[in-house]
Write a protein that holds these residues in place. Sequence first.
Motif, short mmCIF file in Angstrom:
data_model
loop_
_atom_site.label_atom_id
_atom_site.label_comp_id
_atom_site.label_asym_id
_atom_site.label_seq_id
_atom_site.Cartn_x
_atom_site.Cartn_y
_atom_site.Cartn_z
N TYR A 154 0.82 -1.22 0.00
CA TYR A 154 0.00 0.00 0.00
C TYR A 154 0.85 1.27 0.00
CZ TYR A 154 0.06 -0.31 5.26
OH TYR A 154 0.41 -0.39 6.58
N TYR A 155 2.18 1.13 -0.08
CA TYR A 155 3.03 2.30 -0.31
C TYR A 155 3.09 2.66 -1.79
CZ TYR A 155 4.40 2.40 4.55
OH TYR A 155 4.37 2.50 5.93
N LEU B 108 -9.45 3.87 -3.92
CA LEU B 108 -8.23 4.70 -3.79
C LEU B 108 -7.92 5.41 -5.10
CD1 LEU B 108 -5.97 2.20 -1.78
CD2 LEU B 108 -7.02 4.30 -0.91
N ARG B 109 -8.14 4.73 -6.23
CA ARG B 109 -7.89 5.37 -7.52
C ARG B 109 -8.88 6.51 -7.75
NH1 ARG B 109 -3.99 5.98 -8.43
NH2 ARG B 109 -4.17 6.28 -10.68
N ALA B 110 -10.13 6.31 -7.34
CA ALA B 110 -11.14 7.38 -7.49
C ALA B 110 -10.78 8.58 -6.63
CB ALA B 110 -12.53 6.85 -7.13
N ILE B 111 -10.30 8.31 -5.39
CA ILE B 111 -9.86 9.40 -4.52
C ILE B 111 -8.70 10.14 -5.18
CG2 ILE B 111 -8.70 9.94 -2.33
CD1 ILE B 111 -10.32 7.64 -1.06
N LEU C 190 16.09 15.49 4.58
CA LEU C 190 15.05 15.55 5.60
C LEU C 190 14.38 14.18 5.70
CD1 LEU C 190 13.28 18.94 4.71
CD2 LEU C 190 15.24 18.56 6.20
N ILE C 191 13.69 13.94 6.81
CA ILE C 191 13.00 12.66 7.00
C ILE C 191 11.51 12.85 6.70
CG2 ILE C 191 12.44 10.83 8.63
CD1 ILE C 191 14.90 11.49 10.17
N ALA C 192 10.94 11.83 6.08
CA ALA C 192 9.51 11.88 5.75
C ALA C 192 8.66 11.41 6.94
CB ALA C 192 9.23 10.99 4.55
N VAL C 193 7.40 11.75 6.88
CA VAL C 193 6.39 11.13 7.75
C VAL C 193 5.31 10.60 6.82
CG1 VAL C 193 6.78 12.51 9.82
CG2 VAL C 193 5.21 13.35 8.08
N TYR C 194 4.66 9.52 7.24
CA TYR C 194 3.58 8.95 6.46
C TYR C 194 2.26 9.56 6.95
CZ TYR C 194 7.25 5.40 5.94
OH TYR C 194 8.44 4.75 5.71
N ASN C 195 1.68 10.39 6.13
CA ASN C 195 0.35 10.93 6.47
C ASN C 195 -0.68 9.88 6.05
OD1 ASN C 195 0.80 13.79 7.41
ND2 ASN C 195 1.95 13.81 5.49
N THR C 196 -1.37 9.34 7.03
CA THR C 196 -2.26 8.22 6.78
C THR C 196 -3.71 8.65 6.68
OG1 THR C 196 -2.43 7.80 9.16
CG2 THR C 196 -0.70 6.63 7.96
N PHE C 197 -4.53 7.75 6.14
CA PHE C 197 -5.97 8.00 6.09
C PHE C 197 -6.54 7.92 7.50
CE2 PHE C 197 -5.45 6.70 1.63
CZ PHE C 197 -6.23 7.65 0.99
N PHE D 214 -3.95 3.40 6.29
CA PHE D 214 -3.21 3.27 5.03
C PHE D 214 -2.41 4.57 4.81
CE2 PHE D 214 -5.31 0.01 2.01
CZ PHE D 214 -5.52 -0.89 3.05
N PRO D 215 -1.20 4.48 4.28
CA PRO D 215 -0.50 5.73 3.93
C PRO D 215 -1.24 6.44 2.80
CG PRO D 215 0.72 3.81 3.13
CD PRO D 215 -0.39 3.29 3.99
N ASN D 216 -1.38 7.74 2.93
CA ASN D 216 -2.11 8.54 1.95
C ASN D 216 -1.15 9.34 1.08
OD1 ASN D 216 -3.99 10.02 0.56
ND2 ASN D 216 -4.76 11.15 2.32
N TYR D 217 -0.23 10.05 1.75
CA TYR D 217 0.81 10.80 1.02
C TYR D 217 1.97 11.02 1.98
CZ TYR D 217 -1.25 14.78 3.52
OH TYR D 217 -1.72 15.62 4.50
N LEU D 218 3.10 11.44 1.43
CA LEU D 218 4.30 11.65 2.23
C LEU D 218 4.40 13.11 2.65
CD1 LEU D 218 6.97 9.58 0.25
CD2 LEU D 218 5.64 8.88 2.23
N GLY D 219 4.74 13.31 3.91
CA GLY D 219 4.98 14.66 4.42
C GLY D 219 6.40 14.78 4.94
N ILE D 220 6.68 15.86 5.66
CA ILE D 220 8.03 16.11 6.19
C ILE D 220 7.99 16.05 7.71
CG2 ILE D 220 10.00 17.68 6.16
CD1 ILE D 220 8.76 19.08 3.78
N HIS D 221 8.93 15.36 8.29
CA HIS D 221 9.08 15.32 9.75
C HIS D 221 9.28 16.74 10.27
CE1 HIS D 221 11.14 14.64 13.61
NE2 HIS D 221 10.51 13.50 13.65
N ALA D 222 8.80 16.98 11.49
CA ALA D 222 8.83 18.34 12.06
C ALA D 222 10.23 18.95 12.06
CB ALA D 222 8.28 18.31 13.48
N GLY D 223 11.27 18.15 12.21
CA GLY D 223 12.60 18.76 12.25
C GLY D 223 13.73 17.79 12.02
N GLY D 224 13.43 16.54 11.67
CA GLY D 224 14.47 15.51 11.55
C GLY D 224 15.29 15.65 10.28
N ILE D 225 16.62 15.64 10.43
CA ILE D 225 17.53 15.69 9.30
C ILE D 225 18.53 14.54 9.44
CG2 ILE D 225 19.32 17.03 8.11
CD1 ILE D 225 17.97 19.55 8.95
#
Length: 1016
Positions: free
Chosen positions: A8-9, A173-176, A376-383, A433-444
């Motif tokens: 599901y990634y 998911l494709r319709a979304i 930078l480090i990602a975060v998984y923004n989930t549904f 489920f992961p929806n899209y990728l975001g950015i960690h608040a401050g992790g490098i």
Amino acid sequence: MYLNCHSYYSLRYGSIAPKQLLAIASANGVNTLALTDINNTSACLDFVRLSQDFKIKPILGVDFRNGAQQQFILIAKNNFGFLNINSYLSQFLHDQDLKIPERPEQPIEDCYVIYPYQSGKEYDLKSNEFLGIKPKDLNALKFSRWNKLQHKLVILKTVSFQNKKGFNTHRLLRAIDNNTLLSKLSKAEEGDPKNCMMPYQELCDTYQEFPKLIANTRELMADCSIDFDFSQKIPNNQKCYTNNEALDFRLLRKLTYKGLHYRYKKPGTRIFERIEKELKVIEQKNFVSYFLINWKILKYARSKNYFYVGRGSGANSIVAYLLRITDVDPVELDLYFERFINLFRQNPPDFDLDFSWKDRDDITEFIFKTFKHTALIAVYNTFKFRASVRELGKVFGLPKAEMDLLTRGKYNIDQLDKLSQLVIKYSTYIEGFPNYLGIHAGGILISEKPIHQYGATFMPPKGFATTQFDMVVAEDIGLYKFDILSQRGLGKIKEATEIVAYNHPEKPPIDIHDIKRFKKDERIKHLLRNAKAIGCFYVESPAMRMLLKKLQVDNYLGLVAASSVIRPGVAKSGMMREYILRYRFPEKRKEAPEVLLKIMPETYGVMVYQEDVIKVAHHFGGLDLGEADMLRRGMSGKFRSREEFMKVKQQFFDNCKADGKPDAMVADIWRQIESFAGYAFAKGHSASYAVESYQSLFLKAYFPLEYMTATINNFGGFYSTELYVHEARMHEGIIEAPCINTSFTQAIIKGKTIYLGFMFLQAFESKLMKQIVAERHKNGLFENLDDFIDRVPISIEQLSILIKINAFRFTGINKRELLWEARLKISKTPMEEHIMTLFKTEKITYKTPKLSSTDLENAFDEMELLGFPLCNPFDLLETEFSNERRASQLLEFQQKTITIEGYLVATKHTKTSNGKVMHFGTFLDYDGDFVDTVHFPPVATQFPFRGKGIYSITGKVMVEFDCVTIEVQSMVRAAIIEDPRYSVNSENPTFQNKKSFEDNKRRIKTASLSELSIET
């Protein structure tokens, strides 16, 4: 045999979790599996780590697609091939305008390329390139020329779903993703419903007429091997700062001793022993480069005069203190280094570096320029369930009213129609489920090897390469983040010192880092004791203000404890009250359990810090340091699951039972420990926060108006801008609305007068703010309205904002007359720029009627444009305010029921132990002093808050530890006066002015110029 598997990634496409994919493969007799998510490598490292549990050989690759259109699949032969795939994919993820081609333009080393077979299409295949034959292609293959070239063919059985439900989820998911109704989803956007995994033997049987394909696929998969070390024994962060480990350590030692004289006037034996002890452990654990990299970052920050705070458990290190990474003296606070680094610890230490929100991006850019392998480090923004309900509601075409009903949860599932039931069913299924990728608040990450060794990177709007995996996966592989965070508090401190410099040029520069002097300052002690710390970082919140009042803290150590006592963990365990009792009344300390008092004498036997919990777990519960550290990490939520936490819990109870400790005592102490889960502060963390509070308190104590100006400009803290304006007024500040000849974008102060900036005007364009200031700087002050219109291109709507806020008051002309004049002289659409002419044209001056505006009208204009009036809000009451009860008198009415009026400042909503809603309120009385209220569930239900305004509050005055609150019995919002600008009373002069203005506009439209009184 499976060379094209999606988890599901494959965002908004796949519907199988990575672990679930491996479990399905294992159940189907598959022992080698390739994960090839669509344009994504988020799951790759986790997939390799988890594959060991299922005894499956992992292969990594990427399915390259434009939308749903598959172009080709890259399979890594080895780790180097995986690096090349990640580098190649990242090109497209960094530039959204790039389309993935039908085939790679350049050879990608150590990789296999698989193209999906298309009948009739010609392919010129290189040695590492193959055609993938799907089961549905087998019949066509018999009649294709490729039937005679089977050495270039492999099995391409795609796996995207587990079953029919998985396929249905995929369609949703494709319709979304396409923002379309499910009924209108194009078939080209869907996968094949047959893309499910079949048993290994069944797959072989499907291709039995083409044994060469089976052999080719086996050979290809056998040639692939990927390997990552998940033991975490050796961190993969940048190993050397100077490219030489021995030189690194000599530099660290030199810098440490160089910082001695800055921190200590007369360092003694204790200091030197602590330094040597820490240096030895840092070298032994190979953490030298970590300290030097942080030192380098902060050296740059100081060179740019950026304010920062180094916090977290790093404050337990004297080396960090001497390198100026932190401002907390660990010797003074008796912070033990082992909490930060010990021989049991495998992962590097963790510094949290806070910068001003204005400076952090520059610091990040410096890190990317200075260190080679950075991301930078990602975060998984989930549904989330409620958001999923809305998304799926749109996909199924539900009306908004029905979606609102479903998101509120006010329904009986059996009474819903079929579509609504499907929305609920699949919203529950895709939750998490992961929806899209975001950015960690401050992790490098600053890695020894290229970041693409571990995964691809994408480019978010901030413009810094970001991994596709999160911090948990990064730690699994031995990559530990540097925390570069931001907060507005530091921006306030820095700006306040700059404002003091221009408003008090006679004063010497402020050394805002002279914390030792601040700790002894009597003015600061007075502010703390009396909880007069509005604007001063976290100590300004209502809860902290009340706690300071109860404790009557006036020293640094007390503030450090208070900043941790306020955390939910201590309050939840019931130990906050116990701590206050033991702090205020020394005789109460004797009531503490002797065993806890012995372990934690400084906090009177109360667990306040993470260190206290670890001490108790070690000394009382018999856990070793490794287990205690495991407990700490479990409390801070850093586990992938709570399994290890529960294991340690059982060990705690077993040890206590073996020692013969009473069950009731053990259960109570564990209850206190468990209540800290996710909330406890490290002592060094609290100390770091206290340092920043002292800096704020110093500025508030000696330069309150300058500090409040900076607070206003940085959009405050806990409260709204209005309260900080009020606080400035309480310190004898004169507050002025924006003025075109005095104001700037931000607020400024002249003497004791604070001019609010243009940025506080709602709907006022930022471009105009800059133009006004630039024009004034270039050509001098504006003389009048005509001069302003000549020099600044502006629309009537924007000019009206300035006039209504009285920004032309220096002209002495009433703003209602100016508004009339402006509407006659300016067009609806402003010119982009004024054209300079040789001769200045004479202006036509219209004779306007004499108009006036009242202070009351000004207040309503201010509320409209600033969000609050600049007068006392009590002056706006419909019925003249006459209640003489004040907050300063409440102590006299202890346990008595009184009525007092208060202007609502802040509310806090919470729930009781049985789930009922209750509130805490913060109000200002007529004099501007605080009134704190408690609204228990029955009152909260019967007398709810009804928005901003003045409330008549009736309740019982309660006093606890000298802190006064009102237990509300009833509460009614008082009516304010009718807006005089829109009064329908014909006698109202404003109404007359408005009517006259409209009549004259009609006249101007119909009359010729000769009929109007015009002067040139």
